[in-house]
Design a protein around this motif. Sequence first.
Motif, short mmCIF file in Angstrom:
data_model
loop_
_atom_site.label_atom_id
_atom_site.label_comp_id
_atom_site.label_asym_id
_atom_site.label_seq_id
_atom_site.Cartn_x
_atom_site.Cartn_y
_atom_site.Cartn_z
N ALA A 1 56.31 47.80 57.62
CA ALA A 1 56.93 48.91 56.87
C ALA A 1 57.78 49.77 57.81
CB ALA A 1 55.85 49.75 56.20
N ALA A 2 57.22 50.07 58.99
CA ALA A 2 57.96 50.90 59.94
C ALA A 2 59.24 50.18 60.38
CB ALA A 2 57.08 51.21 61.15
N THR A 3 59.15 48.87 60.55
CA THR A 3 60.33 48.10 61.00
C THR A 3 61.40 48.07 59.90
OG1 THR A 3 58.83 46.75 62.31
CG2 THR A 3 61.06 45.92 62.05
N ILE A 4 60.95 47.88 58.66
CA ILE A 4 61.91 47.86 57.54
C ILE A 4 62.66 49.20 57.47
CG2 ILE A 4 62.07 47.86 55.01
CD1 ILE A 4 59.77 45.75 55.04
N VAL A 5 61.92 50.29 57.58
CA VAL A 5 62.56 51.62 57.50
C VAL A 5 63.54 51.79 58.66
CG1 VAL A 5 62.13 54.11 57.59
CG2 VAL A 5 60.64 52.64 56.22
N SER A 6 63.16 51.29 59.82
CA SER A 6 64.06 51.40 60.96
C SER A 6 65.34 50.58 60.72
CB SER A 6 63.32 50.91 62.20
OG SER A 6 64.19 50.76 63.27
N LEU A 7 65.19 49.37 60.15
CA LEU A 7 66.36 48.52 59.90
C LEU A 7 67.28 49.13 58.84
CD1 LEU A 7 64.52 45.08 59.90
CD2 LEU A 7 66.29 45.78 61.52
N GLY B 1 53.81 49.65 44.36
CA GLY B 1 52.62 48.91 44.84
C GLY B 1 51.52 49.82 45.33
N HIS B 2 51.16 49.65 46.58
CA HIS B 2 50.07 50.42 47.20
C HIS B 2 50.56 51.79 47.69
CE1 HIS B 2 46.41 50.96 49.54
NE2 HIS B 2 47.06 51.03 50.67
N GLY B 3 51.90 51.91 47.84
CA GLY B 3 52.44 53.17 48.35
C GLY B 3 52.62 53.16 49.87
N SER B 4 52.45 51.99 50.48
CA SER B 4 52.57 51.91 51.93
C SER B 4 54.01 52.16 52.38
CB SER B 4 52.10 50.52 52.39
OG SER B 4 52.49 50.26 53.69
N LEU B 5 54.93 51.35 51.85
CA LEU B 5 56.34 51.54 52.22
C LEU B 5 56.83 52.91 51.74
CD1 LEU B 5 58.68 50.14 53.61
CD2 LEU B 5 59.20 48.96 51.48
N THR B 6 56.29 53.38 50.61
CA THR B 6 56.66 54.71 50.09
C THR B 6 56.38 55.77 51.16
OG1 THR B 6 55.80 53.91 47.97
CG2 THR B 6 56.33 56.26 48.11
N LEU B 7 55.20 55.69 51.78
CA LEU B 7 54.85 56.69 52.81
C LEU B 7 55.80 56.60 54.00
CD1 LEU B 7 50.95 56.55 52.67
CD2 LEU B 7 52.30 58.65 52.68
N TYR B 8 56.10 55.39 54.44
CA TYR B 8 56.99 55.25 55.60
C TYR B 8 58.42 55.71 55.26
CZ TYR B 8 53.53 53.13 58.62
OH TYR B 8 52.44 52.94 59.42
N LEU B 9 58.87 55.40 54.03
CA LEU B 9 60.22 55.83 53.64
C LEU B 9 60.27 57.36 53.54
CD1 LEU B 9 60.93 53.16 50.88
CD2 LEU B 9 62.33 53.48 52.93
#
Length: 332
Positions: A80-86, A112-120
Amino acid sequence: MALLRPVTDPTKTCLTRPLTPHTTFDTYRGKISHNDIIGKQARDIVTTPKGVKFRIAFPTLEEYIVFVRRLVTPVYPVDAATIVSLLDIHVVPNDRNAEEQEPVEVLEAGTGHGSLTLYLSRALSPSPRAVLHTMDISPSHSAHAQKVVANFRRGIYLPNVRFNVSDPGTWCREQFSLRKGKPFLTHAILDLPGPDEYLFDVMRCLKPDGVVGVWCPSVSQIMVSVGKVKGSGLFCERVLEFPGGTGVGAGLRAWDVRPALIRAKLKKEVEVVAELTPPVSSPSEVLSEKAPVSEAFVCRPTVGDRLVGGGFFAMFRRKSEDDCNHSTTTAV
Ligand SMILES: C[S@@+](CC[C@H](N)C(=O)[O-])C[C@H]1O[C@@H](n2cnc3c(N)ncnc32)[C@H](O)[C@@H]1O
């Protein structure tokens, strides 16, 4: 919420529920009252009636995602952190002239779980002009993810997020019409089945040079998306494989590095290594009471962990009007 790390066995770490007075939490060795945790500092100790000691900690975002109850598989923390960085999102935090600036609007489907949501949302916080529109077709997933985001550090990343129960096609068409055909999204990310079906609706909402990322378990799904955008207002900028790894995602391999005691048995039949703070060990790692002791290090990739994370990420960029008039085709 607090993370409780057993003093003698860090592998049994657990996350409490939101701390409320007069309730208890079940650990692997007895209950702990929330009253005993409330008001304590990080690194203070609480003890169960069975005498097991736990050190109190704030969960890191990574630990929180991994330990909090889930309904669906999340994008694992380092992925998730890498996607947000990209995606390369930048906002001006608390800028005095924020009202004059164009808002940064990002779309995420599915929540989904909200994981990427938190990182975004962490990348967008705390700008009042940055909004994450996240959507999931499932009301229960959306409601659960909302709780996941709200319960991390007392909702620090909640204010920038708008939760929607919808699919990205319907939502984008509605917004496009509400905003009278003016593109408004700077970034989008699709993590749901059949992302290619939504690329055109998302594309119409993307500003020129805006980016839409697609996250899929297999490269064949990426190929379908790449095939679909041919000749459109999007072009595929890059495709990346995230190899997956043990424990945290993104091809990272978790290592077990810690001081240990070596006890050589007198008859040399077995050489035994045990940790100073042993996790559940295989029988060969159990210390013999009378063996001589010398110091050493355990230093090896962790074993027995599930392989987690990994997938394929494709990034598509929105062309400008001018691009579309001068498009080129690559010969193969
Ligand atoms: C793999 S999960 C997403 C995980 C999420 N990115 C995270 O980091 O926690 C996929 C989600 O997509 C949702 N979904 C499936 N089809 C959808 C659709 N057509 N529109 C919106 N969401 C959809 C599912 O309900 C599920 O919650």
